[in-house]
Design an enzyme around this catalytic site. Structure first.
Site, mmCIF file in Angstrom:
data_model
loop_
_atom_site.group_PDB
_atom_site.id
_atom_site.type_symbol
_atom_site.label_atom_id
_atom_site.label_comp_id
_atom_site.label_asym_id
_atom_site.label_seq_id
_atom_site.Cartn_x
_atom_site.Cartn_y
_atom_site.Cartn_z
ATOM 1 N N ASP A 82 0.804 -1.227 0.000
ATOM 2 C CA ASP A 82 0.000 0.000 0.000
ATOM 3 C C ASP A 82 0.832 1.269 0.000
ATOM 4 O O ASP A 82 0.401 2.312 -0.500
ATOM 5 C CB ASP A 82 -0.949 0.025 1.204
ATOM 6 C CG ASP A 82 -0.210 0.329 2.506
ATOM 7 O OD1 ASP A 82 0.672 -0.470 2.896
ATOM 8 O OD2 ASP A 82 -0.490 1.368 3.121
ATOM 9 N N ASP A 85 5.816 0.343 3.145
ATOM 10 C CA ASP A 85 6.088 -0.872 3.907
ATOM 11 C C ASP A 85 5.841 -2.085 3.026
ATOM 12 O O ASP A 85 5.661 -1.974 1.818
ATOM 13 C CB ASP A 85 5.233 -0.906 5.180
ATOM 14 C CG ASP A 85 3.755 -0.697 4.869
ATOM 15 O OD1 ASP A 85 3.322 -1.020 3.741
ATOM 16 O OD2 ASP A 85 3.026 -0.206 5.754
ATOM 17 N N TYR A 236 -5.245 0.895 9.236
ATOM 18 C CA TYR A 236 -6.438 1.021 8.389
ATOM 19 C C TYR A 236 -7.685 0.537 9.115
ATOM 20 O O TYR A 236 -8.451 -0.279 8.612
ATOM 21 C CB TYR A 236 -6.236 0.271 7.065
ATOM 22 C CG TYR A 236 -5.158 0.913 6.213
ATOM 23 C CD1 TYR A 236 -5.391 2.118 5.562
ATOM 24 C CD2 TYR A 236 -3.898 0.330 6.101
ATOM 25 C CE1 TYR A 236 -4.402 2.730 4.802
ATOM 26 C CE2 TYR A 236 -2.897 0.933 5.346
ATOM 27 C CZ TYR A 236 -3.158 2.133 4.699
ATOM 28 O OH TYR A 236 -2.178 2.737 3.948
ATOM 29 N N GLU A 476 5.984 9.731 2.785
ATOM 30 C CA GLU A 476 5.614 8.390 2.327
ATOM 31 C C GLU A 476 4.595 8.451 1.194
ATOM 32 O O GLU A 476 3.585 9.139 1.301
ATOM 33 C CB GLU A 476 5.039 7.568 3.488
ATOM 34 C CG GLU A 476 4.795 6.106 3.126
ATOM 35 C CD GLU A 476 4.442 5.245 4.337
ATOM 36 O OE1 GLU A 476 4.597 4.013 4.251
ATOM 37 O OE2 GLU A 476 4.026 5.803 5.366
#
Length: 502
Positions: A82, A85, A236, A476
């Site tokens: 996603d 990571d 999430y 990120e």
């Protein structure tokens, strides 16, 4: 002396100066939207998990996580990481898929052929994985990878040796949010492949129906389950409930299939599922604003009067974005970027820009406008708002830098991304263990593998960006930042100069 009394020759000189200044502004503000589009799609190849195809263009990546799912006796190889990571989170991946597909559906005609082909491939990479997650009746696999262990390491996806824990929802442990979004993703993807691969499109739509039935029959939020909550939160969690995903999934099934069953579902369940809450949010967790835009299309173009409230809610959302409107309440930075507190702000910039352009398209087709009380807002105003946002992202900002890696002369060099920040397998074939990557994380050197097309979280409310790898909220990238941006950039490939003709 009055301007009217100036000599004609002076009037001509002033007019020439004005035109020169305008042309210089035009040159200075133009962006190469085609280049940005190409790179925004290429980004997804850098996020691929699993066995990579022969035509993989992000050559610094290698196969990874090829045995995902084996501990649970299921094949979960593939899909996307996603962000920076190495976890595969199903909820944002499904939303990414929906938005990639919606980008192609609405603006694919504006994409050059090669980019349209690559965009469809990006959709298919995700859809193939989502089909695997629903391959076992009564189960949906919603995540692969222990996020705590993963976030405790800084290692390449090709090297990762952290637990690839598999998480699922079931009839006893419902997850209408993930299931509803998966239904939306598969339905939207089916429209992308309707003319490219009809058999595949039919398979996607059939499975979208099946997973929607599961979502509706066994209602609940996936992160309400203690076991799942430990794996998906705080990353999430479902913070806003699952009801919007049920309506969102039904809306996409209605659009993809034109089956009245889903229209009736929306009509009969909208009120109880919160359609009238008029929540002005849109992203991986909250679908309300996107739902209103999507459903309002059928009201405007199909004259389905029972859906008028969705148009009114979509109008209300658009009015919050227009600074001249009496109901404007969106926050902008001094440099003009849409800003919402919480981190990874560019997800709001790209998703809201997508809705602005999509709604402008629907308004244009139906010859309607938005009533914002004190002003009437037309298609051109919405397009201009979106263009200001994408131009900010690409470099028209106080930092004079692009927030897309590889675009422009100045862009982020130290993004928070494991694979990008560690040496590639070709340059460093030796295994890099969990903590052995820490020196690369702490280094001030630029990332050795530029993740071309990645859009970072972006600057703060003061328009400042420090290019600090450790500041993940700003540095990120995520798939759900880029997915709606693909459609936005495609629109401006075909319409690069809209602000000079409005």
């Amino acid at each position: 002396m009055s301007p009217l009394s100036l000599p004609l020759s002076l009037h001509i000189v002033l007019l020439q100066l004005l035109l020169l200044a305008r042309s210089q502004l035009l040159v200075s503000s133009l962006h190469d939207y085609h280049d940005a589009l190409t790179k925004s799609i290429l980004f997804f190849e850098g996020q691929r998990s699993g066995k990579l195809p022969a035509d993989q263009r992000a050559a610094w990546r290698r196969d990874s996580a090829v045995s995902d799912g084996s501990t649970a006796g299921v094949d979960l190889e593939g899909g996307y990481y996603d962000a920076g990571d190495n976890v595969k989170f199903g909820f944002p991946m499904a939303f990414t898929t929906t938005m990639l597909a919606w980008s192609v559906i609405e603006f694919g005609d504006s994409m050059p052929p090669d980019e349209l082909r690559h965009a469809a491939a990006a959709v298919r990479w995700a859809a193939d994985y989502l089909l695997k997650t629903i391959s076992h009746p009564g189960l949906i696999f919603v995540q692969v990878g222990d996020p705590i262990s993963d976030h405790n390491c800084w290692e390449r996806p090709e090297d990762m040796d952290t637990p690839r824990t598999v998480y699922n929802v079931s009839t006893a442990r419902p997850g209408s949010d993930v299931a509803g979004e998966t239904a939306a993703a598969l339905a939207a993807a089916s429209m992308v492949f309707r003319t490219r691969d009809r058999k595949y499109a039919e398979r996607l739509l059939e499975n979208a129906r099946r997973v929607f039935d599961f979502a509706d029959a066994y209602q609940g939020a996936y992160s309400d389950d203690p076991g799942l909550k430990a794996g998906v939160c705080p990353f999430y969690c479902d913070f806003d409930g699952y009801q919007d995903e049920l309506l969102w999934g039904a809306a996409w099934l209605r659009r993809a299939s034109q089956d009245d069953t889903f229209l009736h579902y929306i009509q009969n369940n909208g009120k109880t599922l919160g359609a009238e809450d008029n929540i002005n949010e849109f992203g991986w967790d909250n679908k309300h604003a996107g739902l209103n835009v999507l459903v309002s299309k059928e009201f405007m173009e199909g004259q389905v009067l029972s859906l008028q409230s969705y148009k009114e809610s979509a109008d209300s959302f658009m009015c919050t974005l227009i600074p001249e409107s009496s109901s404007s309440h969106i926050q902008y930075t001094p440099g003009g970027m849409i800003y919402k507190p919480g981190g990874s702000n560019m997800q709001h910039v790209t998703s809201i820009s997508f809705l602005l352009l999509t709604y402008a398209k629907y308004l244009s087709r139906s010859s309607q406008s938005v009533n914002c009380g004190n002003i009437a807002v037309g298609q051109a105003s919405l397009v201009l708002q979106a263009k200001k946002q994408v131009d900010y992202l690409l470099g028209n900002n106080p930092m004079n830098m692009s927030y897309m890696v590889g675009y422009g002369d100045r862009y982020p060099q130290r993004i928070h991304h494991r694979g990008s920040s560690l040496p590639s397998i070709s340059n460093h074939p030796q295994f890099i263990a969990c903590k052995d990557g820490s020196p690369y994380y702490k280094s001030s050197d630029p990332n050795p593998n530029p993740l071309i097309g990645a859009v970072v979280g972006g600057p703060g409310e003061d328009d400042i960006y420090e290019d600090d790898r450790a500041d993940f909220r700003k540095s990120e990238p995520t798939t759900y930042i880029n997915a709606p941006l693909v459609g936005v950039l495609a629109y401006f490939v075909a319409n690069p100069n809209v602000d000079f003709f409005t």
